[in-house]
Design a protein around this motif. Structure first.
Motif, PDB file in Angstrom:
ATOM      1  N   LEU A 143      24.437  15.649  72.185  1.00  0.00           N
ATOM      2  CA  LEU A 143      23.997  15.350  73.544  1.00  0.00           C
ATOM      3  C   LEU A 143      23.618  13.880  73.568  1.00  0.00           C
ATOM      4  O   LEU A 143      22.740  13.449  72.822  1.00  0.00           O
ATOM      5  N   ALA A 144      24.299  13.116  74.397  1.00  0.00           N
ATOM      6  CA  ALA A 144      24.102  11.670  74.380  1.00  0.00           C
ATOM      7  C   ALA A 144      23.863  11.135  75.781  1.00  0.00           C
ATOM      8  O   ALA A 144      24.189  11.778  76.779  1.00  0.00           O
ATOM      9  N   ARG A 145      23.284   9.950  75.819  1.00  0.00           N
ATOM     10  CA  ARG A 145      23.192   9.166  77.043  1.00  0.00           C
ATOM     11  C   ARG A 145      23.801   7.813  76.709  1.00  0.00           C
ATOM     12  O   ARG A 145      23.301   7.096  75.846  1.00  0.00           O
ATOM     13  N   VAL A 146      24.912   7.503  77.392  1.00  0.00           N
ATOM     14  CA  VAL A 146      25.658   6.286  77.075  1.00  0.00           C
ATOM     15  C   VAL A 146      25.482   5.261  78.192  1.00  0.00           C
ATOM     16  O   VAL A 146      25.416   5.615  79.369  1.00  0.00           O
ATOM     17  N   PRO A 147      25.386   3.983  77.843  1.00  0.00           N
ATOM     18  CA  PRO A 147      25.216   2.939  78.864  1.00  0.00           C
ATOM     19  C   PRO A 147      26.425   2.875  79.787  1.00  0.00           C
ATOM     20  O   PRO A 147      27.566   3.052  79.368  1.00  0.00           O
ATOM     21  N   ALA A 148      26.163   2.626  81.073  1.00  0.00           N
ATOM     22  CA  ALA A 148      27.212   2.455  82.071  1.00  0.00           C
ATOM     23  C   ALA A 148      26.692   1.506  83.145  1.00  0.00           C
ATOM     24  O   ALA A 148      25.486   1.233  83.217  1.00  0.00           O
ATOM     25  N   GLU A 149      27.580   1.003  83.980  1.00  0.00           N
ATOM     26  CA  GLU A 149      27.177   0.056  85.018  1.00  0.00           C
ATOM     27  C   GLU A 149      26.130   0.643  85.938  1.00  0.00           C
ATOM     28  O   GLU A 149      25.222  -0.051  86.397  1.00  0.00           O
ATOM     29  N   GLU A 150      26.237   1.934  86.226  1.00  0.00           N
ATOM     30  CA  GLU A 150      25.290   2.583  87.135  1.00  0.00           C
ATOM     31  C   GLU A 150      24.073   3.135  86.410  1.00  0.00           C
ATOM     32  O   GLU A 150      23.261   3.847  87.003  1.00  0.00           O
ATOM     33  N   GLY A 151      23.932   2.821  85.137  1.00  0.00           N
ATOM     34  CA  GLY A 151      22.797   3.302  84.356  1.00  0.00           C
ATOM     35  C   GLY A 151      23.244   4.293  83.298  1.00  0.00           C
ATOM     36  O   GLY A 151      24.414   4.702  83.276  1.00  0.00           O
ATOM     37  N   PRO A 152      22.353   4.704  82.396  1.00  0.00           N
ATOM     38  CA  PRO A 152      22.720   5.647  81.330  1.00  0.00           C
ATOM     39  C   PRO A 152      23.303   6.944  81.889  1.00  0.00           C
ATOM     40  O   PRO A 152      22.752   7.517  82.839  1.00  0.00           O
ATOM     41  N   GLN A 153      24.403   7.383  81.304  1.00  0.00           N
ATOM     42  CA  GLN A 153      25.087   8.585  81.756  1.00  0.00           C
ATOM     43  C   GLN A 153      25.058   9.658  80.675  1.00  0.00           C
ATOM     44  O   GLN A 153      25.303   9.373  79.499  1.00  0.00           O
ATOM     45  N   PRO A 154      24.766  10.922  81.061  1.00  0.00           N
ATOM     46  CA  PRO A 154      24.780  12.012  80.069  1.00  0.00           C
ATOM     47  C   PRO A 154      26.202  12.373  79.654  1.00  0.00           C
ATOM     48  O   PRO A 154      27.116  12.405  80.490  1.00  0.00           O
ATOM     49  N   VAL A 155      26.377  12.640  78.379  1.00  0.00           N
ATOM     50  CA  VAL A 155      27.687  12.991  77.832  1.00  0.00           C
ATOM     51  C   VAL A 155      27.482  14.032  76.734  1.00  0.00           C
ATOM     52  O   VAL A 155      26.505  13.970  75.983  1.00  0.00           O
ATOM     53  N   ARG A 156      28.393  15.003  76.654  1.00  0.00           N
ATOM     54  CA  ARG A 156      28.391  15.972  75.555  1.00  0.00           C
ATOM     55  C   ARG A 156      29.634  15.774  74.696  1.00  0.00           C
ATOM     56  O   ARG A 156      30.748  15.733  75.218  1.00  0.00           O
ATOM     57  N   TYR A 157      29.421  15.637  73.389  1.00  0.00           N
ATOM     58  CA  TYR A 157      30.529  15.508  72.446  1.00  0.00           C
ATOM     59  C   TYR A 157      30.676  16.822  71.676  1.00  0.00           C
ATOM     60  O   TYR A 157      29.736  17.273  71.016  1.00  0.00           O
ATOM     61  N   LEU A 158      31.860  17.414  71.752  1.00  0.00           N
ATOM     62  CA  LEU A 158      32.172  18.639  71.021  1.00  0.00           C
ATOM     63  C   LEU A 158      33.205  18.319  69.952  1.00  0.00           C
ATOM     64  O   LEU A 158      34.083  17.468  70.158  1.00  0.00           O
ATOM     65  N   GLY A 159      33.124  18.992  68.820  1.00  0.00           N
ATOM     66  CA  GLY A 159      34.100  18.798  67.761  1.00  0.00           C
ATOM     67  C   GLY A 159      34.508  20.125  67.155  1.00  0.00           C
ATOM     68  O   GLY A 159      33.650  20.975  66.879  1.00  0.00           O
ATOM     69  N   ILE A 160      35.805  20.324  66.985  1.00  0.00           N
ATOM     70  CA  ILE A 160      36.312  21.564  66.404  1.00  0.00           C
ATOM     71  C   ILE A 160      37.277  21.223  65.276  1.00  0.00           C
ATOM     72  O   ILE A 160      38.285  20.520  65.500  1.00  0.00           O
ATOM     73  N   ASP A 161      36.978  21.684  64.074  1.00  0.00           N
ATOM     74  CA  ASP A 161      37.855  21.488  62.920  1.00  0.00           C
ATOM     75  C   ASP A 161      38.861  22.630  62.849  1.00  0.00           C
ATOM     76  O   ASP A 161      38.478  23.809  62.810  1.00  0.00           O
ATOM     77  N   GLY A 162      40.134  22.284  62.848  1.00  0.00           N
ATOM     78  CA  GLY A 162      41.187  23.285  62.733  1.00  0.00           C
ATOM     79  C   GLY A 162      41.969  23.098  61.446  1.00  0.00           C
ATOM     80  O   GLY A 162      41.612  22.270  60.608  1.00  0.00           O
ATOM     81  N   PRO A 163      43.052  23.848  61.270  1.00  0.00           N
ATOM     82  CA  PRO A 163      43.880  23.709  60.066  1.00  0.00           C
ATOM     83  C   PRO A 163      44.687  22.408  60.096  1.00  0.00           C
ATOM     84  O   PRO A 163      45.662  22.305  60.828  1.00  0.00           O
ATOM     85  N   ARG A 164      44.232  21.402  59.345  1.00  0.00           N
ATOM     86  CA  ARG A 164      44.879  20.091  59.248  1.00  0.00           C
ATOM     87  C   ARG A 164      44.785  19.285  60.532  1.00  0.00           C
ATOM     88  O   ARG A 164      45.501  18.312  60.711  1.00  0.00           O
ATOM     89  N   TRP A 165      43.880  19.688  61.443  1.00  0.00           N
ATOM     90  CA  TRP A 165      43.652  18.894  62.634  1.00  0.00           C
ATOM     91  C   TRP A 165      42.194  18.987  63.048  1.00  0.00           C
ATOM     92  O   TRP A 165      41.457  19.883  62.636  1.00  0.00           O
ATOM     93  N   PHE A 166      41.792  18.028  63.856  1.00  0.00           N
ATOM     94  CA  PHE A 166      40.445  17.988  64.421  1.00  0.00           C
ATOM     95  C   PHE A 166      40.578  17.697  65.906  1.00  0.00           C
ATOM     96  O   PHE A 166      41.303  16.791  66.313  1.00  0.00           O
ATOM     97  N   LEU A 167      39.883  18.480  66.729  1.00  0.00           N
ATOM     98  CA  LEU A 167      39.901  18.287  68.176  1.00  0.00           C
ATOM     99  C   LEU A 167      38.535  17.800  68.640  1.00  0.00           C
ATOM    100  O   LEU A 167      37.521  18.434  68.354  1.00  0.00           O
ATOM    101  N   ARG A 168      38.528  16.664  69.311  1.00  0.00           N
ATOM    102  CA  ARG A 168      37.288  16.152  69.890  1.00  0.00           C
ATOM    103  C   ARG A 168      37.353  16.290  71.397  1.00  0.00           C
ATOM    104  O   ARG A 168      38.348  15.927  72.024  1.00  0.00           O
ATOM    105  N   ALA A 169      36.302  16.837  71.983  1.00  0.00           N
ATOM    106  CA  ALA A 169      36.223  17.009  73.425  1.00  0.00           C
ATOM    107  C   ALA A 169      34.946  16.350  73.931  1.00  0.00           C
ATOM    108  O   ALA A 169      33.892  16.458  73.294  1.00  0.00           O
ATOM    109  N   VAL A 170      35.045  15.670  75.066  1.00  0.00           N
ATOM    110  CA  VAL A 170      33.901  14.969  75.642  1.00  0.00           C
ATOM    111  C   VAL A 170      33.726  15.432  77.075  1.00  0.00           C
ATOM    112  O   VAL A 170      34.649  15.317  77.893  1.00  0.00           O
TER     113      VAL A 170
END
Length: 221
Positions: free
Chosen positions: A122-149
């Protein structure tokens, strides 16, 4: 008596075949080589992305390469990237540490939490309109990794998030057999209907704008 036994034996192969086609897990993200439910998905080569009513899909570009996709719906955004990973170990722990460092270096904040896909950020990232909430998800698969934001409404609103979490659960990752170093993006391609539209040969798929760059949020490999 013997006739009933023969009928049961005759039914066994069909039942076994049907069972083999059923997913071994209740939800994905799915590997292309494992059984998974059939549904409408946009074929982006390395990713098959589920679509739904009101969805708009944009593509992330790195130079001339398509390396990710963004799903926009009702004030929320889901950004997804797939990467190569080692055969016997995942990379989400490593990527998560890199994300925390990058967010903090940019002047934001991030903390770990437990979500529907395991540990997330759970993150708050800087932006022009002020800090914005963001969720980073990560899933490890067979020989791959999926990142979702998740960003926009879905970063804080559970109902909005559920729509895009379901998209993540139904993504199919097509890793391929070619050797790739860990963290290398799995390259995507335009679906056939979008290529035809770009070449002036067809109408394309509604809601798919291949020439828009999706929002880039703390791009970490």
């Amino acid at each position: 008596m013997f006739g009933r036994r023969r009928r049961r034996d005759e039914e066994t192969p069909a039942v076994a075949e049907e069972t083999a086609r059923m997913p071994e897990r209740e939800s994905g993200p799915w590997d292309a080589e494992e059984p998974h439910p059939e549904r409408e998905r946009v074929d982006l080569g390395g990713l098959r992305l589920p679509v739904g009513p009101g969805f708009e899909i944009q593509l992330n570009l790195s130079g001339d390469r398509i390396v990710g996709a963004v799903v926009l719906v009702d004030g929320s955004a889901l950004q997804v990237h797939a990467f190569a990973a080692p055969k016997r170990s995942g990379i989400w722990d490593e990527v998560r540490a890199e994300l925390v460092a990058a967010v903090k270096k940019a002047g934001g904040a991030a903390e770990e939490a437990q979500g529907p896909f395991g540990t997330e950020l759970l993150a708050r990232v800087p932006a022009e309109e002020g800090p914005q909430p963001v969720r980073y998800l990560g899933i490890d698969g067979p020989r791959w990794f999926l990142r979702a934001v998740l960003s926009g409404r879905a970063a804080q609103d559970a109902e909005a998030a559920a729509v895009l979490e379901d998209v993540v659960r139904d993504i199919v990752v097509v890793r391929g057999d070619e050797p790739m170093p860990p963290h290398e993006p799995i390259e995507l391609r335009l679906p056939p209907e979008a290529r035809q539209a770009a070449e002036g040969q067809g109408p394309g798929r509604p809601g798919l704008d291949p020439f828009e760059r999706g929002p880039e949020i703390a791009e970490i490999r």
